[in-house]
Structures are given as structure tokens and as C-alpha cells.
Design a protein around this motif. Structure first.
Motif, PDB file in Angstrom:
ATOM      1  N   HIS A   1     -19.758  -2.212 -48.156  1.00 40.92           N
ATOM      2  CA  HIS A   1     -20.677  -2.164 -47.011  1.00 40.92           C
ATOM      3  C   HIS A   1     -19.885  -2.347 -45.732  1.00 40.92           C
ATOM      4  CE1 HIS A   1     -24.132  -2.949 -44.431  1.00 40.92           C
ATOM      5  NE2 HIS A   1     -23.513  -4.041 -44.006  1.00 40.92           N
ATOM      6  N   VAL A   2     -20.334  -1.685 -44.684  1.00 43.05           N
ATOM      7  CA  VAL A   2     -19.734  -1.880 -43.375  1.00 43.05           C
ATOM      8  C   VAL A   2     -20.820  -1.721 -42.316  1.00 43.05           C
ATOM      9  CG1 VAL A   2     -19.067   0.555 -43.108  1.00 43.05           C
ATOM     10  CG2 VAL A   2     -17.840  -1.228 -41.834  1.00 43.05           C
ATOM     11  N   GLY A   3     -20.724  -2.517 -41.264  1.00 43.90           N
ATOM     12  CA  GLY A   3     -21.707  -2.445 -40.187  1.00 43.90           C
ATOM     13  C   GLY A   3     -21.423  -3.514 -39.148  1.00 43.90           C
ATOM     14  N   VAL A   4     -22.342  -3.674 -38.226  1.00 39.96           N
ATOM     15  CA  VAL A   4     -22.216  -4.706 -37.205  1.00 39.96           C
ATOM     16  C   VAL A   4     -23.539  -5.462 -37.092  1.00 39.96           C
ATOM     17  CG1 VAL A   4     -20.435  -3.530 -35.847  1.00 39.96           C
ATOM     18  CG2 VAL A   4     -22.856  -3.101 -35.364  1.00 39.96           C
ATOM     19  N   VAL A   5     -23.413  -6.735 -36.750  1.00 38.93           N
ATOM     20  CA  VAL A   5     -24.574  -7.548 -36.404  1.00 38.93           C
ATOM     21  C   VAL A   5     -24.565  -7.678 -34.892  1.00 38.93           C
ATOM     22  CG1 VAL A   5     -25.722  -9.753 -36.681  1.00 38.93           C
ATOM     23  CG2 VAL A   5     -24.392  -8.815 -38.568  1.00 38.93           C
ATOM     24  N   ARG A   6     -25.659  -7.335 -34.260  1.00 40.54           N
ATOM     25  CA  ARG A   6     -25.690  -7.299 -32.795  1.00 40.54           C
ATOM     26  C   ARG A   6     -26.462  -8.486 -32.223  1.00 40.54           C
ATOM     27  NH1 ARG A   6     -23.954  -2.266 -31.134  1.00 40.54           N
ATOM     28  NH2 ARG A   6     -23.897  -0.689 -32.793  1.00 40.54           N
ATOM     29  N   GLY A   7     -25.830  -9.109 -31.223  1.00 44.56           N
ATOM     30  CA  GLY A   7     -26.531 -10.112 -30.437  1.00 44.56           C
ATOM     31  C   GLY A   7     -27.104  -9.425 -29.211  1.00 44.56           C
ATOM     32  N   LYS A   8     -28.392  -9.405 -29.088  1.00 42.73           N
ATOM     33  CA  LYS A   8     -29.061  -8.613 -28.053  1.00 42.73           C
ATOM     34  C   LYS A   8     -28.685  -9.092 -26.659  1.00 42.73           C
ATOM     35  CE  LYS A   8     -33.633  -6.865 -26.748  1.00 42.73           C
ATOM     36  NZ  LYS A   8     -35.075  -6.915 -27.054  1.00 42.73           N
ATOM     37  N   PRO A   9     -28.086  -8.222 -25.816  1.00 39.49           N
ATOM     38  CA  PRO A   9     -27.749  -8.591 -24.445  1.00 39.49           C
ATOM     39  C   PRO A   9     -29.005  -8.976 -23.660  1.00 39.49           C
ATOM     40  CG  PRO A   9     -26.638  -6.570 -25.060  1.00 39.49           C
ATOM     41  CD  PRO A   9     -27.636  -6.850 -26.142  1.00 39.49           C
ATOM     42  N   GLY A  10     -28.860  -9.908 -22.756  1.00 42.46           N
ATOM     43  CA  GLY A  10     -29.988 -10.347 -21.939  1.00 42.46           C
ATOM     44  C   GLY A  10     -30.674 -11.577 -22.492  1.00 42.46           C
ATOM     45  N   MET A  11     -30.451 -11.861 -23.769  1.00 44.34           N
ATOM     46  CA  MET A  11     -31.024 -13.071 -24.358  1.00 44.34           C
ATOM     47  C   MET A  11     -30.084 -14.247 -24.118  1.00 44.34           C
ATOM     48  SD  MET A  11     -32.489 -11.715 -28.035  1.00 44.34           S
ATOM     49  CE  MET A  11     -33.316 -13.283 -28.337  1.00 44.34           C
ATOM     50  N   ALA A  12     -30.633 -15.448 -24.158  1.00 40.82           N
ATOM     51  CA  ALA A  12     -29.811 -16.645 -24.032  1.00 40.82           C
ATOM     52  C   ALA A  12     -28.801 -16.689 -25.186  1.00 40.82           C
ATOM     53  CB  ALA A  12     -30.690 -17.891 -24.061  1.00 40.82           C
ATOM     54  N   THR A  13     -27.640 -17.259 -24.909  1.00 40.46           N
ATOM     55  CA  THR A  13     -26.557 -17.251 -25.888  1.00 40.46           C
ATOM     56  C   THR A  13     -26.971 -17.837 -27.227  1.00 40.46           C
ATOM     57  OG1 THR A  13     -24.878 -17.380 -24.136  1.00 40.46           O
ATOM     58  CG2 THR A  13     -24.203 -18.023 -26.349  1.00 40.46           C
ATOM     59  N   HIS A  14     -27.742 -18.936 -27.196  1.00 40.39           N
ATOM     60  CA  HIS A  14     -28.073 -19.563 -28.479  1.00 40.39           C
ATOM     61  C   HIS A  14     -28.994 -18.677 -29.324  1.00 40.39           C
ATOM     62  CE1 HIS A  14     -31.261 -20.754 -25.731  1.00 40.39           C
ATOM     63  NE2 HIS A  14     -32.002 -21.225 -26.722  1.00 40.39           N
ATOM     64  N   PHE A  15     -29.808 -17.852 -28.683  1.00 40.27           N
ATOM     65  CA  PHE A  15     -30.644 -16.923 -29.442  1.00 40.27           C
ATOM     66  C   PHE A  15     -29.795 -15.775 -30.010  1.00 40.27           C
ATOM     67  CE2 PHE A  15     -34.118 -18.608 -26.619  1.00 40.27           C
ATOM     68  CZ  PHE A  15     -34.792 -19.269 -27.639  1.00 40.27           C
ATOM     69  N   ARG A  16     -28.808 -15.337 -29.243  1.00 43.92           N
ATOM     70  CA  ARG A  16     -27.908 -14.285 -29.731  1.00 43.92           C
ATOM     71  C   ARG A  16     -27.091 -14.798 -30.924  1.00 43.92           C
ATOM     72  NH1 ARG A  16     -24.921 -11.789 -24.516  1.00 43.92           N
ATOM     73  NH2 ARG A  16     -24.345 -10.175 -26.037  1.00 43.92           N
ATOM     74  N   LEU A  17     -26.660 -16.050 -30.837  1.00 46.49           N
ATOM     75  CA  LEU A  17     -25.921 -16.645 -31.950  1.00 46.49           C
ATOM     76  C   LEU A  17     -26.790 -16.735 -33.201  1.00 46.49           C
ATOM     77  CD1 LEU A  17     -23.994 -19.487 -30.092  1.00 46.49           C
ATOM     78  CD2 LEU A  17     -23.013 -17.399 -31.051  1.00 46.49           C
ATOM     79  N   LYS A  18     -28.078 -17.026 -33.001  1.00 50.00           N
ATOM     80  CA  LYS A  18     -28.993 -17.084 -34.145  1.00 50.00           C
ATOM     81  C   LYS A  18     -29.119 -15.715 -34.807  1.00 50.00           C
ATOM     82  CE  LYS A  18     -33.748 -18.054 -35.548  1.00 50.00           C
ATOM     83  NZ  LYS A  18     -33.880 -16.737 -36.216  1.00 50.00           N
ATOM     84  N   GLN A  19     -29.189 -14.661 -33.989  1.00 50.78           N
ATOM     85  CA  GLN A  19     -29.268 -13.306 -34.544  1.00 50.78           C
ATOM     86  C   GLN A  19     -28.039 -13.000 -35.401  1.00 50.78           C
ATOM     87  OE1 GLN A  19     -29.757 -11.094 -30.866  1.00 50.78           O
ATOM     88  NE2 GLN A  19     -31.927 -10.748 -31.285  1.00 50.78           N
ATOM     89  N   ILE A  20     -26.884 -13.379 -34.901  1.00 44.63           N
ATOM     90  CA  ILE A  20     -25.658 -13.131 -35.647  1.00 44.63           C
ATOM     91  C   ILE A  20     -25.614 -13.959 -36.917  1.00 44.63           C
ATOM     92  CG2 ILE A  20     -23.147 -13.394 -35.573  1.00 44.63           C
ATOM     93  CD1 ILE A  20     -23.364 -12.660 -32.562  1.00 44.63           C
ATOM     94  N   ALA A  21     -26.019 -15.223 -36.806  1.00 47.56           N
ATOM     95  CA  ALA A  21     -26.052 -16.081 -37.997  1.00 47.56           C
ATOM     96  C   ALA A  21     -26.976 -15.501 -39.056  1.00 47.56           C
ATOM     97  CB  ALA A  21     -26.500 -17.492 -37.615  1.00 47.56           C
ATOM     98  N   ASP A  22     -28.136 -15.029 -38.628  1.00 48.56           N
ATOM     99  CA  ASP A  22     -29.087 -14.427 -39.575  1.00 48.56           C
ATOM    100  C   ASP A  22     -28.486 -13.195 -40.246  1.00 48.56           C
ATOM    101  OD1 ASP A  22     -30.938 -16.359 -38.942  1.00 48.56           O
ATOM    102  OD2 ASP A  22     -32.113 -15.071 -37.595  1.00 48.56           O
TER     103      ASP A  22
END
Length: 213
Positions: A30-51
Motif C-alpha cells: 500500500h502507498v498513499g498520504v494522510v493529509r492534515g487539512k490546511p486552515g484547521m488548528a494544528t492539534h486537529f490536523r495532528l488528530k487527522q494524521i494520527a487517525d
């Protein structure tokens, strides 16, 4: 053994998973990327990546995780956020109770291309060749994640923690020690690591080419 490579980044975190046999032959899983949505607060972007990392671990069941180490550069903000993502990746690896290795960018480039200062197109081309892909994996973050996994597969070094913290460890002389019974895949991996420690890490194709001469 199945290895998950992670190229940490706040906007795009590369995820690359490969299967490696005892001969060090690698196959793409498998290959791909996990994206942290720009414009969101950093801690929410980190949560997206963690998920995203947690989902990849749950879906593909890697037996080891390899992460690229953050290196110091002029852009302090970029280093800071990348270190945050690296911490998230380490936490998710720990949550899954998996062994983890860390490699510098130059280690990864040297393992895959033979040149520690190789440019991204060179890395992408070699990843394509090693995995037998029809085209270089894109975006570059995804190719880097696969390169990190390949680096771990071929070098078998960089494991964090002492022997008591991991399922098994391999000394520089090739001696294997473990604190619990290993799975068949881990047994093969430990044996391959031991052989590499005794002979030196070499691209298996180059070793085969030398043997055929």
C-alpha cells in the motif's frame, strides 16, 4: 515481514507499506498520504494524521514501523511541525505495541540509491525499480515513505529501545536474542538481519550480481 514506512509531514504524511521476504525481496502492499487539512488548528490536523496512521496499522497489520528522523534546517516552523507529526507517529506505533526504527534522510537515500545526497527524482526512480512498479509512486511523500520502509528492510538497523523493549534484537555479530516466542515472519526477519550483520548491508541485487560473476 511487513514494514510500514512513514514520512512525517503536517500537510502530507507519507504512508508506504511493503512485504519483504528472507531474501530481502520487496513487494508493494500500500502507498498513499494522510493529509492534515490546511486552515484547521494544528492539534486537529495532528488528530487527522494520527487517525490515518492508526487506520493503516489496523488495515494492513505491519510487524514493524520505520519513520524518517527530522533533520535541522533553516525553516524552524517546518521542523517544529514535522517533529510534532513524528511524535504522533511514534505514539500510534507504541499504541499498537509495534517495534519501531528511525532513519535519517541521508541513510534512506544511501540505502535506496547508493548516494546519501540523492535528489527526490532519483529516490522515486529507484523505489519504482526496486518494487517493480509501472511508474514512480506519487506524490513524493509517498515515494519517501516506501524508501524508508525499504531502507529498514535492507539495513535492519535503527530499532529504538533496548533488547528488553523489543520482541527481538540482533547484535552487530549477528546474535539473535528475544524475550518472547517470535512469529514465523519475525523468525525469518531476525535470521535475515543476523546474516546482514555478518556480511554487511548490501542491495540484494548487487550481492546476487557479484555472486554470478
Amino acid at each position: 515481514m511487513r514494514i510500514l514506512g512513514i514520512d512525517p509531514g503536517l500537510t502530507r504524511c507519507g504512508i508506504g507499506i511493503i512485504d519483504v521476504d528472507s531474501r530481502r525481496s520487496a513487494r508493494l502492499v500500500h502507498v498513499g498520504v494522510v493529509r492534515g487539512k490546511p486552515g484547521m488548528a494544528t492539534h486537529f490536523r495532528l488528530k487527522q494524521i494520527a487517525d490515518g496512521i492508526r487506520d493503516a496499522i489496523a488495515t494492513y497489520s505491519p510487524e514493524l514501523v520505520a519513520i524518517e528522523r527530522v533533520f535541522v534546517q533553516d525553516n524552524l516552523q517546518s521542523v517544529t511541525t514535522t517533529m510534532m507529526v513524528m511524535g504522533v507517529a511514534m505514539a500510534e506505533t507504541g499504541r499498537a505495541n509495534l517495534p519501531m526504527a528511525v532513519h535519517t534522510p541521508s541513510e534512506v537515500k544511501a540505502a535506496v540509491t547508493g548516494n546519501g545526497k540523492a535528489q527526490k527524482p532519483q529516490v522515486q526512480a529507484m523505489v519504482q525499480r526496486i518494487l517493480g512498479l509501472d511508474a514512480p509512486p506519487k506524490p513524493a511523500d509517498a515515494a519517501d515513505a516506501l524508501a524508508i520502509a525499504i531502507c529498514q528492510a535492507w539495513r535492519g538497523s535503527g530499532l529504538l529501545g533496548s533488547g528488553s523493549d523489543e520482541d527481538f534484537s540482533v547484535s552487530l555479530s549477528g546474535k539473535v536474542t528475544s524475550r518472547r516466542e517470535l512469529t514465523p515472519a519475525q523468525q525469518q526477519w531476525a535470521a535475515a538481519q543476523a546474516k546482514t550483520r555478518r556480511t554487511g548491508a548490501v542491495d540484494p541485487r548487487r550481492r546476487q550480481a557479484k555472486q554470478s560473476k
